[in-house]
Write a protein that holds these residues in place. Structure first.
Motif, PDB file in Angstrom:
ATOM      1  N   LEU A 181       0.830  -1.208   0.000  1.00  0.00           N
ATOM      2  CA  LEU A 181       0.000   0.000   0.000  1.00  0.00           C
ATOM      3  C   LEU A 181       0.862   1.255   0.000  1.00  0.00           C
ATOM      4  CD1 LEU A 181      -2.929  -0.707   2.521  1.00  0.00           C
ATOM      5  CD2 LEU A 181      -2.941  -0.905   0.032  1.00  0.00           C
ATOM      6  N   VAL A 182       1.904   1.256   0.806  1.00  0.00           N
ATOM      7  CA  VAL A 182       2.800   2.419   0.871  1.00  0.00           C
ATOM      8  C   VAL A 182       3.465   2.651  -0.479  1.00  0.00           C
ATOM      9  CG1 VAL A 182       4.931   3.310   1.894  1.00  0.00           C
ATOM     10  CG2 VAL A 182       3.192   2.265   3.359  1.00  0.00           C
ATOM     11  N   ARG A 183       3.918   1.591  -1.133  1.00  0.00           N
ATOM     12  CA  ARG A 183       4.549   1.748  -2.447  1.00  0.00           C
ATOM     13  C   ARG A 183       3.569   2.260  -3.488  1.00  0.00           C
ATOM     14  NH1 ARG A 183       6.441  -2.078  -5.411  1.00  0.00           N
ATOM     15  NH2 ARG A 183       5.633  -3.935  -4.382  1.00  0.00           N
ATOM     16  N   ALA A 184       2.276   2.007  -3.264  1.00  0.00           N
ATOM     17  CA  ALA A 184       1.245   2.495  -4.186  1.00  0.00           C
ATOM     18  C   ALA A 184       0.843   3.932  -3.876  1.00  0.00           C
ATOM     19  CB  ALA A 184       0.023   1.591  -4.122  1.00  0.00           C
ATOM     20  N   GLY A 185       1.438   4.526  -2.845  1.00  0.00           N
ATOM     21  CA  GLY A 185       1.176   5.927  -2.530  1.00  0.00           C
ATOM     22  C   GLY A 185       0.118   6.165  -1.477  1.00  0.00           C
ATOM     23  N   VAL A 186      -0.377   5.120  -0.826  1.00  0.00           N
ATOM     24  CA  VAL A 186      -1.392   5.273   0.214  1.00  0.00           C
ATOM     25  C   VAL A 186      -0.750   5.837   1.472  1.00  0.00           C
ATOM     26  CG1 VAL A 186      -3.048   4.065   1.689  1.00  0.00           C
ATOM     27  CG2 VAL A 186      -2.811   3.413  -0.716  1.00  0.00           C
ATOM     28  N   GLU A 187      -1.319   6.905   2.020  1.00  0.00           N
ATOM     29  CA  GLU A 187      -0.774   7.564   3.204  1.00  0.00           C
ATOM     30  C   GLU A 187      -1.567   7.296   4.468  1.00  0.00           C
ATOM     31  OE1 GLU A 187      -0.036  11.729   2.585  1.00  0.00           O
ATOM     32  OE2 GLU A 187       0.506  11.413   0.484  1.00  0.00           O
ATOM     33  N   ARG A 188      -2.832   6.892   4.318  1.00  0.00           N
ATOM     34  CA  ARG A 188      -3.702   6.662   5.464  1.00  0.00           C
ATOM     35  C   ARG A 188      -4.575   5.446   5.224  1.00  0.00           C
ATOM     36  NH1 ARG A 188      -2.709  11.957   5.428  1.00  0.00           N
ATOM     37  NH2 ARG A 188      -3.582  12.075   3.329  1.00  0.00           N
ATOM     38  N   LEU A 189      -4.917   4.785   6.310  1.00  0.00           N
ATOM     39  CA  LEU A 189      -5.870   3.684   6.258  1.00  0.00           C
ATOM     40  C   LEU A 189      -6.976   4.016   7.255  1.00  0.00           C
ATOM     41  CD1 LEU A 189      -6.349   0.918   4.912  1.00  0.00           C
ATOM     42  CD2 LEU A 189      -5.057  -0.143   6.756  1.00  0.00           C
ATOM     43  N   TYR A 190      -8.164   4.343   6.731  1.00  0.00           N
ATOM     44  CA  TYR A 190      -9.292   4.719   7.572  1.00  0.00           C
ATOM     45  C   TYR A 190     -10.054   3.470   7.998  1.00  0.00           C
ATOM     46  CZ  TYR A 190      -8.698   9.360   5.358  1.00  0.00           C
ATOM     47  OH  TYR A 190      -8.209  10.555   4.890  1.00  0.00           O
ATOM     48  N   GLY A 191     -10.425   3.383   9.277  1.00  0.00           N
ATOM     49  CA  GLY A 191     -11.197   2.229   9.691  1.00  0.00           C
ATOM     50  C   GLY A 191     -11.452   2.175  11.177  1.00  0.00           C
TER      51      GLY A 191
END
Length: 580
Positions: A14-24
């Protein structure tokens, strides 16, 4: 070096794909992933109070940034709560990756506690929804999900059992390249040739624009100038096309205003640019229609087309502009501009009569003052219902502001959650949630998320103690309103009890000061404004066909006059138009 488990590998991808946050919301089967996020400094866990909020927030962040975002829910009931926000993100074409954690893999199919089948449940609101059943499967499956979400602009769902998430990741897992942006699409030469022929043969051309014109403002204006075309827009096209637009003739549809309806019906050729405008009763059936869209499944599903063009709006116009013949006769354009200005000036009078003394407060006045006081780059998130009306008619786009709502899915309670996602992208940018009392109270628990993270979202609450749009639907259907009244608390007092700034406004003279004080406040703030529930009027064009069914019935009585600064904008476009 300790060996990675599947959850850690999942988070790294996910980080390599550019995701900065995981909401949940944390819980049981999701715990290995949450712990992996805790130990990874490149990504944050955002703890919301309801998973529906998580999905709405991720969708809003994706719409603001254009990048992949992510949300998560624990097994069974947890991930089921994601579904409404994911429907909205998918229909808004927002690239979102949803993690639906699952019960232990050995128990799937045996009626285990909290068992559901998310890989099946989310199929209708995603481009991709699959179950990870083996650690070896995870990297490639997650990569495929990411590529579906980014490449097709929508939702992907990955179901991951908690026990598999905790297992060791396979040795030497391939670090494959990830798709993180979409290419442009140029139409074929044959389609361009035919579109040029249609345009050159038509005396009167109208452009009708949707959200697919994002990034193509300059090309649309240059094209309209060359072919002397009025420009109408759908609600989702407003923020991209209405500003700096001397060809603007307003908006068509349920909340329509101005001369957009006339312009689309009195032309020889209607060109639909990047719009999947759903209300075919507002589209003509007796003029030639060409449609340009990057998603081929949108072509021709709302109206009968004479030409379907598969391509990006900007790339298509770049091909067309040098090739079409410049039209010299602007009689049709000038006629529509004058009709537009006259129509807006007619309704604005209803808004201006004693509005600053009217109690309960006119909601139009609230929206107008908000438009004047808000920053030039504000992100407005808008609740479905009457707040859609006020945003459509009063929030003035300028190329820097954003207006985001559940404009395709039409969900209640979207504004506050979307504001959370929008604010996380930039804490210094002003974010305003235009909330109705019905929508706000539905997911009111996540006002606490603003306080917990000290997010400076400003909630402007249009409090008419009713489900206003539903009352309109009942009225149009000849039914007495029933079950639409809300017995509300003092929402400002609730906000203060939560630790936020809160102020209640019951008199128009107090409104500007209340909004200014909220905007100056460094943290979250709520302005509870008691508004008139009887704000009703007739939109520009209505027929019997248009008032059948849920969606179109609401258009019969929508607004008590007024279109904010748009009347001034329309009149300014007439400065060089000869008297007609």
């Amino acid at each position: 070096m300790a060996k990675q488990n599947v959850a850690e590998q999942f988070v790294d991808i996910l980080v390599r794909a550019g995701v900065e946050r995981l909401y949940g919301v944390v819980g049981d089967s999701l715990n290995p992933v949450v712990d992996a996020v805790r130990r990874n400094s490149a990504i944050d866990w955002v703890h919301v109070r309801h998973e529906e909020t998580a999905a709405f927030a991720a969708g809003a962040e994706a719409q603001i940034t254009g990048k992949l975002t992510a949300c998560a829910g624990s097994c069974g009931p947890g991930n089921l709560h994601l579904i409404n926000g994911l429907y909205d993100a998918h229909r808004s074409m927002a690239p979102v990756l949803a993690l639906a954690s699952q019960i232990p893999s050995s128990e799937i199919g045996l009626g285990y506690f909290q068992e559901t089948h998310p890989d099946r449940l989310f199929q209708e609101c995603s481009h991709y929804s699959e179950l990870i059943s083996s650690p070896k499967q995870m990297p490639r499956l997650l990569q495929t999900a990411i590529q579906h979400a980014v490449g097709r602009s929508g939702v992907s769902v990955v179901s991951l059992p908690g026990d598999i998430a905790a297992e060791p990741a396979p040795e030497k897992a391939a670090e494959t390249a990830l798709v993180t942006s979409r290419p442009t699409v140029r139409p074929g030469d044959a389609e361009i040739d035919e579109l040029v022929r249609l345009i050159d043969a038509a005396d009167k051309v109208t452009l009708f624009c949707g959200s697919g014109t994002a990034g193509a403002h300059a090309e649309v204006m240059q094209f309209a100038e060359k072919i002397k075309s009025p420009i109408g827009h759908a609600l989702r096209g407003k923020e991209w096309i209405q500003y700096d637009n001397k060809f603007d003739v307003g908006m068509s549809g349920l909340l329509g205003y101005g001369a957009a309806y006339e312009a689309t019906h009195e032309c020889d050729l209607l060109i639909l640019l990047g719009t999947d405008f759903p209300y075919n009763a507002f589209l003509p059936d007796d003029v030639k229609i060409a449609q340009v869209d990057v998603r081929p499944e949108h072509l021709g599903r709302r109206s009968k087309l004479d030409l379907a063009v598969w391509g990006d709006v900007r790339e298509t116009l770049r091909c067309l502009i040098p090739r079409v013949r410049e039209k010299k006769n602007r009689r049709f354009l000038d006629k529509m501009l004058k009709k537009h200005a006259d129509a807006l000036e007619g309704v604005v009078k209803a808004y201006t009569r004693k509005v600053e003394k009217h109690v309960p407060i006119h909601p139009e006045y609230v929206a107008s003052v908000l438009d004047e006081l808000a920053d030039e780059d504000t992100v407005f998130t808008v609740d479905t219902g009457m707040c859609n009306v006020w945003a459509a008619r009063y929030i003035t786009p300028n190329g820097r502001r954003r207006v985001i709502g559940s404009f395709s899915h039409g969900s209640m309670a979207n504004a506050l959650p979307m504001a959370i996602g929008a604010q996380f992208t930039d804490r210094e940018r002003q974010v305003v949630s235009m909330s109705g009392d019905g929508g706000f109270s539905m997911l009111m628990g996540d006002f606490l998320t603003l306080v917990q993270y000290d997010l400076p979202v400003k909630v402007v609450l249009f409090n008419n103690s009713s489900l206003g749009m539903v009352e309109l639907e009942m009225l149009v259907a000849g039914l007495p309103s029933h079950g639409t009244t809300n017995k509300n608390p003092d929402f400002a007092a609730v906000a203060r009890a939560c630790g936020a700034h809160g102020v209640r406004v019951e008199k128009p003279k107090d409104l500007p000061g209340a909004l200014k004080s909220a905007f100056k406040h460094k943290g979250p703030a709520l302005v509870d404004i008691v508004t008139d529930p009887n704000a009703l009027s007739i939109p520009p064009k209505i027929s019997a066909e248009m008032v059948t069914g849920f969606a179109l019935s609401a258009s019969k009585i929508v607004l008590d006059g007024g279109v904010g600064r748009m009347a001034q904008m329309a009149r300014s476009n007439l400065r060089n138009v000869p008297r007609l």
